[in-house]
Design a protein around this motif. Structure first.
Motif, PDB file in Angstrom:
ATOM      1  N   ARG A 162      -4.080  -2.803   4.321  1.00 15.12           N
ATOM      2  CA  ARG A 162      -2.906  -1.932   4.429  1.00 15.12           C
ATOM      3  C   ARG A 162      -2.170  -1.822   3.098  1.00 15.12           C
ATOM      4  N   THR A 163      -2.036  -2.951   2.406  1.00 18.80           N
ATOM      5  CA  THR A 163      -1.371  -2.945   1.097  1.00 18.80           C
ATOM      6  C   THR A 163      -2.141  -2.086   0.106  1.00 18.80           C
ATOM      7  N   ARG A 166      -1.620   1.599   0.855  1.00 18.02           N
ATOM      8  CA  ARG A 166      -0.306   2.056   0.414  1.00 18.02           C
ATOM      9  C   ARG A 166      -0.284   2.239  -1.103  1.00 18.02           C
ATOM     10  N   ARG A 167      -0.803   1.266  -1.827  1.00 19.60           N
ATOM     11  CA  ARG A 167      -0.826   1.360  -3.293  1.00 19.60           C
ATOM     12  C   ARG A 167      -1.733   2.496  -3.762  1.00 19.60           C
ATOM     13  N   ARG A 169      -2.371   5.282  -2.105  1.00 23.22           N
ATOM     14  CA  ARG A 169      -1.656   6.543  -1.844  1.00 23.22           C
ATOM     15  C   ARG A 169      -0.607   6.799  -2.918  1.00 23.22           C
ATOM     16  N   ASP A 170       0.117   5.741  -3.314  1.00 23.07           N
ATOM     17  CA  ASP A 170       1.118   5.875  -4.379  1.00 23.07           C
ATOM     18  C   ASP A 170       0.466   6.318  -5.682  1.00 23.07           C
TER      19      ASP A 170
END
Length: 183
Positions: A162-163, A166-167, A169-170
């Motif tokens: 998940r981390t 998220r990273r 996508r950023d």
């Protein structure tokens, strides 16, 4: 010792049918998955063949495999990473033929051109990501696996998946806005 050829032939036919089903069901996906790591279509096809050979060799153990999809993807990821680690593969050129592999629905020439450009930008941005982010993005968005399945395939904690998503996508957002990975 008496050999029962009829049972042997039936067993071999069952093995071949099982392999055909695996190839039909997962062949394209494992080739695309290998390509996402290797960025070389020919090598991706070689990895897919190697994975199918591994399936054939593991026919006797099929009852021990709880999820063929997760197992096959794990074998594909591991084979792809092995090639990346080898000295054989030092330089890879992004091949835009991946665009053809992604579900492209073309309506008009103008729409198709715009979509093609957007896909090219997105694909280039995804391939510009470090491998640890690229693999989770491709497994999650293109292979439509959930975070639990991804954690089993690449053998990391589900929270780490998940981390990384998220990273990734950023970073993709920054890249698509014209930034760079180093920002």
């Amino acid at each position: 010792m008496i050999i029962d050829y009829e049972n042997e032939d039936i067993h071999e036919l069952a093995r071949e049918e099982w392999l055909k089903e695996i190839a039909y069901t997962y062949g394209d996906q494992i080739t695309k998955l290998a390509y996402s790591y290797l960025k070389d279509w020919n090598q991706a096809q070689d990895v897919a063949q190697d994975v199918l050979l591994t399936c054939f060799k593991n026919y006797e153990n099929r009852s021990k495999i709880s999820s063929y999809k997760a197992w096959i993807y794990r074998v594909t990821v591991n084979r792809s990473k092995d090639i990346l680690k080898s000295s054989f593969l030092k330089k890879v050129v992004l091949n835009n033929s991946l665009v053809k592999l992604i579900h492209a629905v073309e309506h008009s020439p103008e729409t198709a051109a715009l979509r093609n450009e957007e896909n090219n930008q997105l694909i280039e941005a995804v391939f510009a990501l470090p491998i640890k982010y690229r693999e989770v993005v491709l497994l999650y968005y293109y292979e439509e696996l959930d975070t639990k399945e991804i954690s089993e395939i690449i053998r990391i904690n589900e929270n780490t998946v998940r981390t990384r998503l998220r990273r990734a996508r950023d970073r993709l957002g920054d890249l698509l806005k014209g930034g760079s990975l180093n920002e």
